[in-house]
Design an enzyme around this catalytic site. Sequence first.
Site, PDB file in Angstrom:
ATOM      1  N   CYS A 272       0.794  -1.236   0.000  1.00  0.00           N
ATOM      2  CA  CYS A 272       0.000   0.000   0.000  1.00  0.00           C
ATOM      3  C   CYS A 272       0.823   1.282   0.000  1.00  0.00           C
ATOM      4  CB  CYS A 272      -0.949   0.000   1.204  1.00  0.00           C
ATOM      5  SG  CYS A 272      -2.298  -1.193   1.066  1.00  0.00           S
ATOM      6  N   ILE A 273       1.635   1.472   1.027  1.00  0.00           N
ATOM      7  CA  ILE A 273       2.232   2.786   1.250  1.00  0.00           C
ATOM      8  C   ILE A 273       3.179   3.217   0.131  1.00  0.00           C
ATOM      9  CG2 ILE A 273       3.561   4.181   2.865  1.00  0.00           C
ATOM     10  CD1 ILE A 273       2.464   2.466   5.111  1.00  0.00           C
TER      11      ILE A 273
END
Length: 441
Positions: A272-273
């Site tokens: 995600c990040i």
Amino acid sequence: MDHHLLSRIQSRDFVVGIIGMGYVGLPLAVAFGAANFKVLAFDIDDEKTTALNEGRSYINHIGNERIAEMRKHGRFEATSHFERLDEPDALLICVPTPLTRHHEPDLRYVVDTTEAIASRLRPNQIVILESTTYPGTTLEVMKPLLERKGLRAGVDFFIAYSPEREDPGNIDHSTARIPKVVGADDERSLAIALELYGTVVPKTVPVSSTATAEAVKITENVFRAVNIALVNELKVVFDAMGIDIWEVIEAAKTKPFGYMPFYPGPGLGGHCIPIDPFYLTWKAREYNQHTRFIELAGQINSDMPWHVVRVLSDALDARFSKGLNGARVLILGLAYKKNVDDTRESPALRLIDLLEARGCSTDYFDPHAPEIPKVREYPALVGRKSVAWDPAQLASYDAALIATDHDGVDYKLLADVAKLVIDTRNACARAGANMARVVRA
């Protein structure tokens, strides 16, 4: 009709289909299975579906017993036969949303899955996307595909978005303990989605549209990416000043308001990040908006592996008058975060790639990742195996580089026997090790 569907959810006479049995889909399947739903799990990987049907888990923090328990009670089946997509009443999509080489959204898995669903879609099914994506994906990409055969969203079938909030390995915040944001573009879809998720999570948080729910997930991950970039930049600045960033953070976090600790590292990892901010940046251009702050954060985080390599190079030169070319380096920790086996977007892979491009010979040690799995960006690394933890061999390397600080590793011993330790996680200091041979990066 809606009352009938809601009643079926409440009575568990409702089959939940989950597409994608990875780090998001499998925990979600376990959560619905534990809530006494029948779960039909879809994945294109036959090895995964075979393992699951035999009661075996391939994710470390999900034990075999949890899969076996669902199988024993007949609540769980895995399949790679997507012609069965018309069997479940709900279809939850948990497929990857990576980036292209040009850092633009790659929605091929979402589109392919949606098209497969559309070919089997029947009335009264609800389709919910959980994959992280840019605002507008559900409404602009998925809905038209699902309506191709004449069924209407919000009337004949239902569609919603509920972002995953999985934190692999975090036992305090498992899937069934995390509030669930749910967004839909019509009241009927929202009501059904809220009822469904309300059976497995402590709280549902309704929002006004699928785009809003998509924006919630992007915001959560941009927040982390920006703050990690800030502390990574501070690490470099304070190091030049002779100030210990870890000591600064420990002191700053004693403030009971107005501060939240984030920690530096060798780069960003996980699905995600490192990826999500670029989804928003790409979408913002459609509205002639610029995300300068987010893009700067992405640049800083992307540069951290290079910073670590420079620190290693300088340390080898200063201590042994030796360059990277020909150096033997042991990478400690392949997973992107401590105590898990998840190597997606791990900065350790980038470090291996950078070091070997400079002529280094590298090995890695990771008790949670005994072999490098299939990875999109580093195919040449696939299949490499972790070396054994052998104190007698640690001194044979020119340097040991701590990329991930798994618990259970004897960092005090490492600092005593290794010629040089490059520590990106402050693991040695936290372990009370002798810091004479340790350089923090």
